[in-house]
Scaffold this motif. Structure first.
Motif, short mmCIF file in Angstrom:
data_model
loop_
_atom_site.label_atom_id
_atom_site.label_comp_id
_atom_site.label_asym_id
_atom_site.label_seq_id
_atom_site.Cartn_x
_atom_site.Cartn_y
_atom_site.Cartn_z
N ASP A 73 50.45 10.21 -11.54
CA ASP A 73 50.69 11.03 -12.73
C ASP A 73 50.68 12.52 -12.39
O ASP A 73 51.40 13.30 -13.02
CB ASP A 73 49.62 10.73 -13.79
CG ASP A 73 49.78 9.35 -14.39
OD1 ASP A 73 50.90 8.78 -14.30
OD2 ASP A 73 48.80 8.81 -14.94
N GLU A 74 49.88 12.92 -11.41
CA GLU A 74 49.83 14.33 -11.01
C GLU A 74 51.12 14.77 -10.34
O GLU A 74 51.55 15.91 -10.48
CB GLU A 74 48.64 14.57 -10.08
CG GLU A 74 47.27 14.43 -10.71
CD GLU A 74 46.86 12.98 -10.93
OE1 GLU A 74 47.51 12.08 -10.32
OE2 GLU A 74 45.91 12.73 -11.69
N GLN A 75 51.75 13.85 -9.59
CA GLN A 75 52.98 14.19 -8.88
C GLN A 75 54.23 14.05 -9.75
O GLN A 75 55.28 14.62 -9.44
CB GLN A 75 53.13 13.27 -7.65
CG GLN A 75 52.05 13.41 -6.61
CD GLN A 75 52.13 12.31 -5.57
OE1 GLN A 75 52.44 11.16 -5.88
NE2 GLN A 75 51.85 12.65 -4.32
N MET A 76 54.11 13.29 -10.83
CA MET A 76 55.27 12.95 -11.65
C MET A 76 56.05 14.17 -12.14
O MET A 76 57.29 14.20 -12.01
CB MET A 76 54.83 12.09 -12.83
CG MET A 76 55.96 11.43 -13.58
SD MET A 76 56.71 10.07 -12.64
CE MET A 76 55.39 8.85 -12.72
N PRO A 77 55.42 15.21 -12.71
CA PRO A 77 56.20 16.35 -13.21
C PRO A 77 57.03 17.03 -12.13
O PRO A 77 58.15 17.50 -12.41
CB PRO A 77 55.11 17.30 -13.76
CG PRO A 77 53.95 16.42 -14.07
CD PRO A 77 53.98 15.37 -13.01
N LYS A 78 56.52 17.09 -10.89
CA LYS A 78 57.26 17.75 -9.81
C LYS A 78 58.58 17.01 -9.53
O LYS A 78 59.65 17.61 -9.42
CB LYS A 78 56.41 17.80 -8.55
CG LYS A 78 55.12 18.58 -8.68
CD LYS A 78 54.33 18.51 -7.37
CE LYS A 78 53.02 19.23 -7.49
NZ LYS A 78 52.22 19.15 -6.22
N LEU A 79 58.49 15.68 -9.41
CA LEU A 79 59.68 14.90 -9.09
C LEU A 79 60.67 14.88 -10.24
O LEU A 79 61.87 15.09 -10.05
CB LEU A 79 59.28 13.48 -8.70
CG LEU A 79 60.44 12.53 -8.36
CD1 LEU A 79 61.28 13.10 -7.22
CD2 LEU A 79 59.92 11.16 -8.00
N LEU A 80 60.17 14.63 -11.45
CA LEU A 80 61.06 14.59 -12.60
C LEU A 80 61.70 15.95 -12.85
O LEU A 80 62.88 16.04 -13.24
CB LEU A 80 60.30 14.12 -13.84
CG LEU A 80 59.74 12.69 -13.79
CD1 LEU A 80 59.06 12.33 -15.10
CD2 LEU A 80 60.83 11.68 -13.46
N GLY A 81 60.95 17.01 -12.62
CA GLY A 81 61.50 18.35 -12.78
C GLY A 81 62.60 18.64 -11.77
O GLY A 81 63.63 19.23 -12.11
#
Length: 214
Positions: A187-195
């Protein structure tokens, strides 16, 4: 009758039920039979256990159709696997990858909200390293769009990400073949990849033989 004839008669005399040697012989036979029966009974002490028909990816809903039944001898480790007798509860998903023909550990199944990592699809137009297979770890690099139709210098976004699944896409006329790589993301890495994906970044994966997330 001579002495020799008397001795020979004694040796040929039918043994009495009171002869201790007869009881010893019977006891030895009984012990031997009992041992063979016990050995056969132990060798046949198998358990029906579920095994994966094909690779089961993390996050995949697991049903009876995904499993086959095998008979194995587990002894003291039986409690760690999903057996036919214990049954397969509904609504279970894979919390960890289970390879084809592998016995299904109980800890590999759980509820969807227990997932610490979730699979995210990364479309890849470029070729993948041959080591990029389910269960392997890769480093995910991204290059953000820059000026003049160029991309910025690639940077490491997800180190040591585990591949959950690789799906080869069909080739269409005038288009290159696209391969979809499902990587497990926290969940912590998710915004970076989706962004990065939302901003049309160029995404590449590099095999990470150490599996470290440095």
């Amino acid at each position: 009758m001579g002495t020799n004839e008397t001795a020979a008669g004694a040796r040929l005399k039918k043994p009495s039920w009171k002869d201790p040697r007869l009881f010893v012989g019977i006891l030895l036979v009984l012990l031997s039979v009992t041992g063979v029966i016990a050995l056969l009974g132990t060798a046949d002490r198998t358990t029906q256990v579920y095994a994966a028909r094909d690779d089961i990816a993390v996050g995949q809903a697991v049903t009876r159709e995904d499993l086959s039944v095998v008979k194995v001898r587990l002894d003291d480790v039986e409690s760690g696997y999903v057996t036919v007798e214990s049954g397969l509860a509904e609504g279970k998903v894979a919390l960890q990858r289970v390879a084809k023909n592998q016995l299904v550990p109980k800890e590999s199944l759980g509820q969807a909200d227990s997932l610490k990592r979730k699979p995210v699809a990364i479309p890849m137009d470029e070729g993948l390293p041959e080591q990029a297979v389910p269960g392997a770890c890769v480093d995910v690099w991204v290059a953000m769009p820059g000026s003049k139709n160029a991309f910025d210098e690639p940077r490491l976004l997800l180190p040591g990400a585990e591949i959950a699944q690789v799906t080869a896409g069909a080739t269409t006329l005038g288009a290159s073949k696209t391969t979809t790589v499902m990587v497990l993301v926290t969940d912590e890495q998710m915004p970076k990849l989706l962004g990065a994906q939302a901003n049309k970044a160029k995404v590449s994966v590099v095999w990470n033989p150490t599996g470290l997330s440095r």
